[in-house]
Motif scaffolding. Structure first.
Motif, short mmCIF file in Angstrom:
data_model
loop_
_atom_site.label_atom_id
_atom_site.label_comp_id
_atom_site.label_asym_id
_atom_site.label_seq_id
_atom_site.Cartn_x
_atom_site.Cartn_y
_atom_site.Cartn_z
N ASP A 6 1.01 -1.14 -0.07
CA ASP A 6 0.11 -0.06 0.05
C ASP A 6 0.78 1.25 0.17
N GLU A 7 2.06 1.28 0.62
CA GLU A 7 2.73 2.33 0.96
C GLU A 7 3.31 2.62 -0.59
N GLY A 8 3.87 1.81 -1.21
CA GLY A 8 4.52 2.03 -2.51
C GLY A 8 3.37 2.42 -3.46
N GLN A 9 2.37 1.72 -3.23
CA GLN A 9 0.92 2.15 -4.22
C GLN A 9 0.67 3.75 -4.13
N ALA A 10 0.69 3.94 -2.83
CA ALA A 10 0.23 5.53 -2.59
C ALA A 10 1.29 6.56 -3.24
N ARG A 11 2.53 6.21 -3.19
CA ARG A 11 3.75 6.94 -3.72
C ARG A 11 3.62 6.91 -5.13
N VAL A 12 3.24 5.76 -5.56
CA VAL A 12 3.28 5.67 -7.30
C VAL A 12 2.06 6.71 -7.73
N HIS A 13 0.96 6.54 -7.00
CA HIS A 13 -0.06 7.45 -7.44
C HIS A 13 0.25 9.10 -7.27
N GLU A 14 0.80 9.37 -6.33
CA GLU A 14 1.30 10.54 -5.98
C GLU A 14 2.18 11.08 -7.13
N PHE A 15 3.04 10.27 -7.40
CA PHE A 15 4.14 10.62 -8.52
C PHE A 15 3.39 10.64 -9.82
N HIS A 16 2.51 9.97 -10.02
CA HIS A 16 1.56 9.88 -11.25
C HIS A 16 0.95 11.40 -11.38
N ARG A 17 0.31 11.63 -10.28
CA ARG A 17 -0.07 12.94 -10.35
C ARG A 17 0.68 14.20 -10.25
N HIS A 18 1.93 13.84 -9.92
CA HIS A 18 3.04 14.99 -10.08
C HIS A 18 3.41 15.10 -11.34
N CYS A 19 3.50 13.86 -12.18
CA CYS A 19 3.87 14.24 -13.58
C CYS A 19 2.83 14.45 -14.37
N ARG A 20 1.55 14.01 -14.23
CA ARG A 20 0.45 14.58 -14.96
C ARG A 20 -0.01 16.07 -14.79
N ASP A 21 0.10 16.33 -13.54
CA ASP A 21 -0.17 18.01 -13.26
C ASP A 21 1.06 18.80 -13.84
N GLY A 22 2.10 18.25 -13.74
CA GLY A 22 3.06 19.27 -14.54
C GLY A 22 3.67 18.91 -15.73
N ASP A 23 2.81 18.03 -16.43
CA ASP A 23 2.98 17.61 -17.84
C ASP A 23 4.55 17.27 -18.26
N LEU A 24 5.01 16.61 -17.27
CA LEU A 24 6.45 16.12 -17.27
C LEU A 24 6.66 14.99 -18.22
N SER A 25 7.85 15.06 -18.69
CA SER A 25 8.33 13.87 -19.56
C SER A 25 9.36 12.92 -18.73
N LEU A 26 9.29 11.61 -19.01
CA LEU A 26 9.74 10.53 -18.41
C LEU A 26 10.64 9.68 -19.19
N ALA A 27 11.78 9.35 -18.68
CA ALA A 27 12.46 8.03 -19.30
C ALA A 27 12.45 6.90 -18.40
N VAL A 28 12.67 5.71 -18.77
CA VAL A 28 12.63 4.58 -18.02
C VAL A 28 13.84 3.53 -18.22
N ALA A 29 14.53 3.53 -17.00
CA ALA A 29 15.72 2.64 -16.92
C ALA A 29 15.59 1.52 -16.33
N GLN A 30 14.97 0.40 -17.25
CA GLN A 30 14.86 -1.08 -16.87
C GLN A 30 16.06 -1.94 -16.98
N THR A 31 16.56 -1.94 -18.15
CA THR A 31 17.63 -2.81 -18.83
C THR A 31 18.97 -2.64 -17.89
N ASP A 32 19.23 -3.62 -17.12
CA ASP A 32 20.66 -3.51 -16.20
C ASP A 32 21.84 -3.96 -17.37
N VAL A 33 22.89 -3.48 -16.92
CA VAL A 33 23.99 -3.98 -17.82
C VAL A 33 24.23 -5.37 -17.81
#
Ligand SMILES: Cc1cc2nc3c(=O)[nH]c(=O)nc-3n(C[C@H](O)[C@H](O)[C@H](O)COP(=O)(O)OP(=O)(O)OC[C@H]3O[C@@H](n4cnc5c(N)ncnc54)[C@H](O)[C@@H]3O)c2cc1C
Length: 480
Positions: A122-149
């Motif tokens: 739940d804690e992580g879930q709440a933080r993701v939703h908060e971060f999603h709102r932050h990005c949406r409301d600020g119309d931010l751009s995002l990159a994703v770093a998934q692939t490890d070396v």
């Protein structure tokens, strides 16, 4: 809350980010000749949303507040189809090159929302939703770093000679976690606002330190981006009609003991949920991937028709055969991605594209991309690599010779324009980049086949075959 303009996005990139390119520190990515070109390509995302003709596709509303449609959490299969249409339209705006500064980030956010809810984190879930709102409301751009070396591919994170070959948590403090390691091939990271980090694989018990997901602003201390120069060069629009104006840049993304505050830590120490996050993200992202391949496929079909006509071979039997294959290939990818949306899962609140069909779509596309390039090259002929440069084409004493001897069924100027498009799309730098992007980005061919195997329900086909063989009763079932 609101939508940013392309200019506001570009101004937002002027901060303390550490970007290295061809041995130098880049002080200002927007002013840099090559990174700036990539940033302006990405800024088409904001330009598209400003255009009235695209507002239905690109803009959503929360009350009377507009926000970028990428941030809309898909609830229905229709939402998935609309998202696919948006990704396709945006890539068309990029003249066959995906923009990718909101597509991939929102894929990751939706995956985190689904997985953290499923695991009751739940804690992580709440933080993701908060971060999603932050990005949406600020119309931010995002990159994703998934692939490890990753290091030695036959070994897991805890078995590597150097534990930093997969990004991991090295310290937990009152303020947050400290992470170390490097991610590879991170698209667009030099010219986005936020970097979202996900685990790249299943973790075993004992590998909890590697099961970590978080987000940081790109100018966070300790983060350095080593940008690839694969598409380096100062090209003319005559030689390279697409890639002289569009570019995407990847980085080796190094985290040198980066402190991530707790409110940005979404997942930490949950090995099983880490693996589920990795897999859930790639399904959203493969769905995005096929959607963004469609403009390239349409361009290949159109280019093949044009070079065949320019050469005067449009009516030949073998040409029709090859063009029919190419059109069928493009429409198979389009049909499959529409089906992946239609068959999607709406049950769990956040719609999810059908896993089997999504992987089939991505595999179909990636498996045949080199043959599709071959068809275009076959019909175009050797001029693809022996044609005149822009300098010769513009030289007054050379141009008349070229116009006389390079004319075929079309005048030389038109013929060279489609030849150079075919060259840009299928040969040298941009063609090579697209070919490797198709094969590896969003996972290799084998990764897609593995997911197809896992997702396919073998039972109905087996039961049917056993019935035909006269072995319908379970007691006679030789596989039981
Ligand atoms: C242009 C481009 C953009 C990209 N953008 C991003 C991005 O924005 N963010 C991001 O996180 N990633 C990104 N990627 C990374 C992409 O997801 C990876 O390239 C892909 O997952 C393959 O990983 P790899 O490149 O390390 O190749 P490898 O994993 O080394 O694959 C090479 C070969 O080894 C095989 N292989 C690998 N492991 C095993 C094993 N254990 N056993 C048997 N065979 C194995 C594979 O099937 C493949 O045939 C991008 C890649 C490209 C090319």
């Amino acid at each position: 809350m609101g939508l940013r303009t392309a200019d506001q996005y570009l101004k937002g990139l002027r901060d303390d980010r550490r970007v290295r390119y061809r041995g130098e520190t880049v002080e200002d990515v927007v002013a840099h000749p090559e990174l700036g070109l990539a940033a302006r390509h990405a800024s088409l995302d904001f330009a598209l949303a400003e255009r009235a003709s695209h507002s239905d596709l690109a803009i959503r509303h929360d009350g009377d507040q507009p926000y970028s449609a990428y941030f809309q959490v898909p609830r229905t299969t229709d939402d998935l189809a609309a998202r696919s249409a948006l990704v396709e339209a945006a890539t068309r705006e990029g003249d066959t090159l995906v923009l990718l500064i909101k597509e991939i980030g929102t894929d990751a956010l939706f995956a985190l929302m689904r997985v953290l809810e499923r695991y009751g984190l739940d804690e992580g879930q709440a933080r993701v939703h908060e971060f999603h709102r932050h990005c949406r409301d600020g119309d931010l751009s995002l990159a994703v770093a998934q692939t490890d070396v990753k290091g030695d591919r036959s070994k897991g994170p805890s078995e590597q000679a150097d534990p930093d070959l997969n990004l991991r948590v090295v310290e937990t403090r009152d303020e947050g976690i400290v992470v170390r390691g490097a991610k590879s091939h991170t698209s667009c990271s030099p010219y986005v606002d936020e970097l979202l980090v996900l685990p790249s694989r299943r973790m075993r018990p004992g590998e909890e330190d590697w099961a970590v997901a978080f987000a940081v602003p790109v100018d966070t201390p300790g983060l350095t981006l080593y940008a690839a120069d694969f598409l380096h060069g100062d090209f003319s629009s005559f030689d390279r009609p697409v890639s002289s104006r569009h570019k995407m840049i990847e980085t080796l993304t190094v985290f040198d003991d980066v402190l991530v505050p707790w409110d940005r830590v979404f997942l930490h120490g949950e090995a099983e949920a880490g693996g589920a996050t990795a897999l859930t993200f790639v399904e959203y992202h493969r769905f995005t991937a096929v959607s963004y391949k469609l403009p390239l496929l349409d361009a290949l079909v159109g280019t093949a028709i044009a070079v065949a006509e320019a050469n005067g071979i449009g009516r030949a039997g073998h040409v029709r055969d090859k063009l029919t294959w190419l059109a069928g290939y493009a429409e198979t990818a389009r049909g499959l991605i529409q089906l992946a949306a239609q068959r999607g899962d709406e049950e769990s609140g956040i719609a999810y594209p059908d896993v089997f069909t999504t992987n089939l779509a991505k595999w179909t596309f990636a498996r045949d991309i080199h043959y599709a390039f071959e068809v275009v090259q076959d019909l175009a002929g050797g001029l693809l690599v022996t044609g005149p440069s822009a300098v010769d084409w513009q030289a007054p004493e050379i141009r008349p010779i070229l116009e006389k001897y390079l004319a075929a069924a079309w005048p030389a100027a038109d013929r060279m324009a489609v030849m150079n498009l075919a060259r840009d799309l299928t040969t040298d730098l941009y063609g090579g980049y697209q070919a490797v992007l198709a094969l590896h980005a969003e996972g290799s061919l084998e990764a897609e086949k593995l997911q197809m195997y896992r997702a396919y329900d073998h039972e109905p086909a087996l039961t049917y075959a056993l019935g035909l063989a006269g072995l319908r009763d379970t007691q006679d079932d030789p596989t039981a």
